[in-house]
Design an enzyme around this catalytic site. Structure first.
Site, PDB file in Angstrom:
ATOM      1  N   SER A  16       0.865  -1.177   0.000  1.00 58.63           N
ATOM      2  CA  SER A  16       0.000   0.000   0.000  1.00 58.63           C
ATOM      3  C   SER A  16       0.900   1.225   0.000  1.00 58.63           C
ATOM      4  CB  SER A  16      -0.889   0.009   1.244  1.00 58.63           C
ATOM      5  OG  SER A  16      -1.551   1.260   1.405  1.00 58.63           O
ATOM      6  N   TYR A  62      -3.047  -1.153  10.564  1.00 64.24           N
ATOM      7  CA  TYR A  62      -2.993  -1.478   9.134  1.00 64.24           C
ATOM      8  C   TYR A  62      -1.649  -1.047   8.549  1.00 64.24           C
ATOM      9  CZ  TYR A  62      -4.212  -1.475   4.167  1.00 64.24           C
ATOM     10  OH  TYR A  62      -4.226  -1.706   2.819  1.00 64.24           O
TER      11      TYR A  62
END
Length: 274
Positions: free
Chosen positions: A133, A146
């Site tokens: 990400s 996360y």
């Protein structure tokens, strides 16, 4: 002979888009998911085969790999896409929630890599594509857990690429920015403790701002296109940023002092809502 790609987490979002994108380009697609019996669209496509795979179950990983090789004759690319998002104030999280976050996003990736490496090593070829990400190199509020997993995937993948390059195996890291998928609904859990109210005002101010970015972003097809580029590139490029302003954000992170970049993040995340 057509090449073969195995994708984890193919039931929705990026994984599903990747399966359809590669199928349209003549690849054999092993679309894996925890409950393939609930899927009734992908299985109808030529060249697509569904296999059950839970990234936390090493036996299911081996069976999916073996089944794919038996059915298609080989595996050329494997995409570690299965993921889970836990967001909210870290203090509100529980041990079990944190464990689930790291089990899925980090140890699941490692389990699949460990499962495929003996085959790729014997073949002296293969490409491992790990979906990290933009949040694996920059951070936003309420995403500490996360981000922790995606930074781990970045570090793991970068180190791994040294070890396996001598065997002809490539590692790619895909770094999506905000992408409009069900990650922001079905695949995301928000941590909350009724008795912990100290963060409520901050969460109310920031959470929806960050959600809005994802809800207005491009769809997963842009990531599928980038993954296809990564799968077919002949060189040894490691990172591919895509979508949601990811390349621009990473450029800003490189050139701006920390204080300037953090201020810019706060400006976006903490802005007052009308």
């Amino acid at each position: 002979m057509s090449k073969t790609i195995l994708i984890t987490g193919s039931s929705s979002g990026i994984g599903r888009a990747v399966a359809m994108y590669f199928q349209l380009r003549g690849w054999n697609v092993s679309a894996t998911m925890r409950q393939p019996d609930k899927e009734n669209e992908l299985e109808k496509l030529d060249g697509v085969r569904l296999f059950p795979l839970d990234v936390l179950d090493e036996n299911s990983i081996h069976k999916a790999i073996e089944g794919t090789i038996q059915h298609f004759g080989s595996i050329d690319v494997i995409v570690n896409n299965a993921g889970y998002g836990l967001v909210g104030p870290f203090e509100a999280s529980t041990h079990d929630q944190v464990k689930k976050q790291f089990d899925t996003n980090v140890f699941g990736v490692m389990n699949v890599c460990r499962g495929i490496l003996p085959y790729f090593r014997a073949k002296k070829a293969g490409t491992i594509i790990n979906i990290a990400s933009v949040g694996g190199r920059i951070t936003f509020p309420l995403y500490s857990l996360y981000h922790g997993t995606k930074w781990a995937v970045e570090g793991f993948s970068e180190s791994l690429h040294y070890e396996i390059k001598p065997f002809g195996i490539k590692v790619r890291i895909i770094e999506p920015g905000a992408i409009k998928t069900d990650f922001y609904q079905r695949s995301m859990d928000v941590v909350h403790r009724d008795e912990l109210t100290a963060y409520d005002q901050y969460v109310d101010k920031t959470f929806n701002n960050i959600q809005d970015i994802g809800n207005t972003a491009a769809g997963p097809e842009v990531v599928a296109k980038k993954i296809f580029k990564a799968a077919t590139d002949r060189g040894w490029r490691l990172r591919y940023a895509v979508g949601g302003g990811a390349p621009a954000l990473l450029f800003m992170r490189r050139i701006l002092p920390n204080s300037w970049f953090f201020a810019a993040v706060r400006m976006v995340a903490e802005k007052a809502r009308k």
